[in-house]
Design an enzyme around this catalytic site. Structure first.
Site, PDB file in Angstrom:
ATOM      1  CB  SER A   1      -0.957   0.028   1.184  1.00 58.01           C
ATOM      2  OG  SER A   1      -0.241  -0.196   2.523  1.00 58.01           O
TER       3      SER A   1
ATOM      4  CG  HIS B   1      -0.670   4.025   4.455  1.00 53.31           C
ATOM      5  ND1 HIS B   1      -1.916   3.992   4.993  1.00 53.31           N
ATOM      6  CD2 HIS B   1      -0.323   2.900   3.822  1.00 53.31           C
ATOM      7  CE1 HIS B   1      -2.234   2.608   4.842  1.00 53.31           C
ATOM      8  NE2 HIS B   1      -1.147   1.769   4.198  1.00 53.31           N
TER       9      HIS B   1
END
Length: 273
Positions: free
Chosen positions: A145, A196
């Protein structure tokens, strides 16, 4: 990217397969399909346990296990983690790979994967130093991610005036990555906020920093050198060997117009018909 946990099940794999068949295997660009397949394979047949794949300051920097920079993006906690990441990657790849070209897209993914890990380590080290909290140095994370956030920044860069829906809320593309960063952290506490954030910073290094120029320059040297070895020819006026003028062999971002992308897709459809 998530902090290391335990999980299991197969429903995520079924959902991912449905996404692939919805798009159509023949419509998935080759690099996207290969990376997706590699992630699924390593989930089904992991080459190392998650504890040996996850990345942390303690494991990568203190103990010198730098292979985790490569392993961590390719391993996932459970089938849902794999599904959400690969479904997102599938749709990003379908849009970005035809625009960038498969060779450059593969190069982009490799660089983004490594840089996301490096920046993740740097951020964790800084947080540990500022807060005097050693837990930041031992937090171990895995997943694709972080790379997805970098790709999201890139995708939004190509559509600056558009709107993205983040959890059903319309958000201008230029802010979508930041809004998603906060909302995911609030709604899914197990996710790695720092991982992230590292992906977003890598994306910004490419779209607003020097990374794109550096990557294009390296790609140019590599591909020109390759073509020089593969395509020598003799000068008609003499016998000397010269290098044939060639392109980089990469589709550099911005080279392909929307019309060119559409034409290539039509050609691919005609080929399969």
């Amino acid at each position: 990217m998530r902090n290391r946990q335990r999980g299991g099940g197969q429903l995520g794999l079924i959902l991912l397969a449905s996404q692939v068949f919805q798009v159509g295997v023949e419509n998935i660009p080759p690099v996207t399909l290969a990376v997706l397949g590699l992630n699924v394979y390593l989930f089904l047949v992991p080459n190392v346990p998650l504890l040996q794949a996850c990345i942390s300051v303690q494991q990568a920097y203190w103990r010198g296990d730098w292979r985790r920079l490569v392993l961590s993006p390719l391993h996932h906690l459970d089938d849902y983690h794999l599904y959400f990441n690969m479904a997102s990657f599938l749709w990003k790849g379908v849009k970005l790979e035809p625009r960038l070209g498969s060779s450059f897209y593969a190069w982009l993914l490799a660089v983004f994967s490594l840089l996301t890990g490096v920046i993740y380590l740097l951020l964790e080290m800084v947080l540990s130093e500022i807060t005097q909290d050693p837990s930041y140095s031992i937090q171990c994370a895995v997943g694709f991610s972080g790379v997805l956030f970098a790709l999201k920044v890139l995708s939004n860069h190509y559509h600056p005036g558009g709107v993205s829906y983040v959890m059903g809320v319309p958000v201008a593309n230029r802010y979508a990555s930041w809004v998603e960063l906060v909302l995911i952290h609030l709604t899914s506490p197990g996710t790695s906020f720092v991982g992230h954030l590292a992906g977003i910073l890598v994306g910004l290094l490419y779209t607003a920093g020097p990374l794109k120029i550096i990557m294009r320059t390296i790609a140019g040297f590599v591909m020109n050198g390759y073509h020089a070895r593969q395509n020598p020819y003799n000068n008609s006026s003499g016998g000397s060997t010269q290098r044939r003028p060639t392109s980089y062999g990469f589709n550099i971002p911005g080279e392909l117009t929307a019309e060119e992308i559409r034409r290539r897709r039509l050609q691919r459809i005609d080929h399969f018909d």
